[in-house]
Design a protein around this motif. Structure first.
Motif, PDB file in Angstrom:
ATOM      1  N   ARG A  50     -12.226  -1.048   4.069  1.00 37.48           N
ATOM      2  CA  ARG A  50     -12.369  -1.874   2.871  1.00 37.48           C
ATOM      3  C   ARG A  50     -11.038  -2.007   2.146  1.00 37.48           C
ATOM      4  O   ARG A  50     -10.100  -1.261   2.390  1.00 37.48           O
ATOM      5  CB  ARG A  50     -13.405  -1.243   1.928  1.00 37.48           C
ATOM      6  CG  ARG A  50     -14.831  -1.411   2.420  1.00 37.48           C
ATOM      7  CD  ARG A  50     -15.797  -0.835   1.420  1.00 37.48           C
ATOM      8  NE  ARG A  50     -15.602   0.593   1.295  1.00 37.48           N
ATOM      9  CZ  ARG A  50     -16.549   1.512   1.523  1.00 37.48           C
ATOM     10  NH1 ARG A  50     -17.747   1.146   1.879  1.00 37.48           N
ATOM     11  NH2 ARG A  50     -16.295   2.784   1.386  1.00 37.48           N
ATOM     12  N   ASP A  51     -10.974  -2.976   1.218  1.00 34.26           N
ATOM     13  CA  ASP A  51      -9.788  -3.108   0.357  1.00 34.26           C
ATOM     14  C   ASP A  51      -9.952  -2.171  -0.834  1.00 34.26           C
ATOM     15  O   ASP A  51     -11.063  -1.784  -1.187  1.00 34.26           O
ATOM     16  CB  ASP A  51      -9.695  -4.531  -0.202  1.00 34.26           C
ATOM     17  CG  ASP A  51      -9.466  -5.539   0.905  1.00 34.26           C
ATOM     18  OD1 ASP A  51      -8.937  -5.151   1.958  1.00 34.26           O
ATOM     19  OD2 ASP A  51      -9.840  -6.710   0.704  1.00 34.26           O
ATOM     20  N   TRP A  52      -8.827  -1.862  -1.446  1.00 34.82           N
ATOM     21  CA  TRP A  52      -8.874  -1.124  -2.713  1.00 34.82           C
ATOM     22  C   TRP A  52      -8.125  -1.949  -3.749  1.00 34.82           C
ATOM     23  O   TRP A  52      -6.966  -2.286  -3.547  1.00 34.82           O
ATOM     24  CB  TRP A  52      -8.232   0.252  -2.574  1.00 34.82           C
ATOM     25  CG  TRP A  52      -8.255   0.998  -3.885  1.00 34.82           C
ATOM     26  CD1 TRP A  52      -7.239   1.071  -4.795  1.00 34.82           C
ATOM     27  CD2 TRP A  52      -9.362   1.725  -4.431  1.00 34.82           C
ATOM     28  NE1 TRP A  52      -7.653   1.814  -5.877  1.00 34.82           N
ATOM     29  CE2 TRP A  52      -8.941   2.215  -5.681  1.00 34.82           C
ATOM     30  CE3 TRP A  52     -10.656   1.998  -4.000  1.00 34.82           C
ATOM     31  CZ2 TRP A  52      -9.775   2.987  -6.497  1.00 34.82           C
ATOM     32  CZ3 TRP A  52     -11.488   2.755  -4.807  1.00 34.82           C
ATOM     33  CH2 TRP A  52     -11.043   3.243  -6.038  1.00 34.82           C
ATOM     34  N   VAL A  53      -8.809  -2.311  -4.823  1.00 33.29           N
ATOM     35  CA  VAL A  53      -8.144  -3.126  -5.837  1.00 33.29           C
ATOM     36  C   VAL A  53      -8.035  -2.353  -7.150  1.00 33.29           C
ATOM     37  O   VAL A  53      -8.895  -1.537  -7.494  1.00 33.29           O
ATOM     38  CB  VAL A  53      -8.886  -4.464  -6.101  1.00 33.29           C
ATOM     39  CG1 VAL A  53      -8.749  -5.404  -4.933  1.00 33.29           C
ATOM     40  CG2 VAL A  53     -10.356  -4.235  -6.436  1.00 33.29           C
ATOM     41  N   ARG A  74      -5.603  -0.081   0.594  1.00 34.90           N
ATOM     42  CA  ARG A  74      -6.588   0.161   1.653  1.00 34.90           C
ATOM     43  C   ARG A  74      -7.607   1.187   1.187  1.00 34.90           C
ATOM     44  O   ARG A  74      -7.251   2.218   0.628  1.00 34.90           O
ATOM     45  CB  ARG A  74      -5.895   0.729   2.898  1.00 34.90           C
ATOM     46  CG  ARG A  74      -4.628   0.000   3.247  1.00 34.90           C
ATOM     47  CD  ARG A  74      -4.203   0.218   4.637  1.00 34.90           C
ATOM     48  NE  ARG A  74      -3.781   1.566   4.981  1.00 34.90           N
ATOM     49  CZ  ARG A  74      -2.804   1.817   5.826  1.00 34.90           C
ATOM     50  NH1 ARG A  74      -2.138   0.809   6.370  1.00 34.90           N
ATOM     51  NH2 ARG A  74      -2.493   3.046   6.147  1.00 34.90           N
ATOM     52  N   ALA A  96      -2.073  -4.750  -1.535  1.00 36.91           N
ATOM     53  CA  ALA A  96      -3.017  -4.734  -0.403  1.00 36.91           C
ATOM     54  C   ALA A  96      -3.480  -3.299  -0.172  1.00 36.91           C
ATOM     55  O   ALA A  96      -3.330  -2.734   0.914  1.00 36.91           O
ATOM     56  CB  ALA A  96      -2.364  -5.303   0.857  1.00 36.91           C
ATOM     57  N   SER A 133       0.860  -1.188   0.000  1.00 36.54           N
ATOM     58  CA  SER A 133       0.000   0.000   0.000  1.00 36.54           C
ATOM     59  C   SER A 133       0.894   1.235   0.000  1.00 36.54           C
ATOM     60  O   SER A 133       1.785   1.361   0.861  1.00 36.54           O
ATOM     61  CB  SER A 133      -0.877  -0.016   1.262  1.00 36.54           C
ATOM     62  OG  SER A 133      -1.268   1.287   1.600  1.00 36.54           O
TER      63      SER A 133
END
Ligand SMILES: O=C(O)CCCC[C@@H]1SC[C@@H]2NC(=O)N[C@@H]21
Length: 275
Positions: free
Chosen positions: A67-70, A62, A60, A32
């Motif tokens: 939540r995750d950020w993809v 954030r 990974a 990240s």
């Protein structure tokens, strides 16, 4: 130094000359970019003018609210910018909304006129999410001589958002009918807007930018639902001083039932469907 780092440095020098030299890194891969900037405590890590970290691939990322950020390499922008905070230095409450404002305006300048800011920190086109901003702060660790820091992380879909399969409406710049700038150039424009904005956001917040804010605020005038409670309101607009969302409880309109929603506490969605 990696050639892309040199190229991004050059872009930032041209774009944000008066803000002074920022430290710049382009990484091939990192978990990240925001974690990287929050946790690097080396002595010369954080110049006053800021530090920029752009990653080709983030493993990974954030997002807000845990939540995750993809994103896919280069189809998405994974960018963070950090500044030092002196002990006692206070970040104006509207700073995060101000970051969303200047990023929206930069996308307008690039030809994406339909981009709006969905309070507090989503970049949207219509109902679809184009990008998001995560603003984090770390207090100084005085005993260890580690300065405090403010980190703005920006995730933006440049292209290929249909491959993300997030189960909610997303979009990207390429889908707007205007070919997006190259990955590095786009990141440079976004980073430069944050580097330029930081000094005046720290000094004034958004108190002088109410009209500009009104031009990007997509919730103003919309019916919104507070997801945590199901309460429904009419959104009146973002408060430039406080960075809150001013809403009116429609049931108590005649009693002037105005309240302020705070971004740390709530999330909202539009509900303009006939129900
Ligand atoms: O939830 C959101 O909408 C905010 C998403 C922020 C994602 C960006 S990508 C670059 C930076 N590094 C992270 O881990 N997160 C932010």
């Amino acid at each position: 130094m990696a050639p892309e780092t040199t190229a991004l440095e050059g872009l930032l020098r041209d774009e944000s000359a008066h803000a002074g030299p920022a430290r710049v890194e382009v990484l091939d891969r990192v978990d990240s970019t925001s974690r990287y900037l929050l946790e690097d405590v080396s002595a010369d890590a954080l110049p006053r003018a800021g530090r920029v970290c752009l990653a080709r691939e983030q493993t990974a990322g954030r997002g807000r609210r845990g939540r995750d950020w993809v994103g896919h390499p280069e189809d998405g922008i994974a960018l963070s910018v950090a500044w030092p905070l002196e002990p006692g230095e206070r970040v104006p409450p509207a700073w995060p909304v101000g970051a969303g404002l200047v990023l929206s305006e930069t996308l307008h300048e690039l030809g994406y006129a339909a981009v709006g800011l969905k309070w507090p920190n989503d970049l949207v086109v219509g109902e679809a999410k184009l990008g998001g901003i995560l603003v984090e702060q770390q207090a100084p660790r005085v005993a260890n001589g580690v300065c405090g820091r403010l980190v703005a992380g920006v995730g933006l879909n440049r292209a290929g958002s249909q491959r993300l399969q997030l189960g909610r409406a997303v979009t990207d710049l390429a889908a707007q009918g205007v070919p997006p700038p190259g990955w590095l150039e786009l990141a440079g424009r976004l980073a430069a807007s944050l580097l330029r904005a930081h000094p005046w956001l720290m000094a004034h917040g958004l108190s002088q930018a109410g009209e500009r804010l009104g031009a990007v605020d997509v919730l103003a005038g919309q019916r919104v639902e507070r997801l945590e409670t199901g309460e429904r309101f009419l959104a009146l607009g973002i408060d430039p001083q406080a960075g809150t969302l001013r809403v009116r409880d429609e049931q108590s309109r005649e009693r002037g039932g105005e309240q302020a929603l705070h971004s740390g506490e709530v999330s909202v969605r539009r509900w303009n469907h006939a129900e």
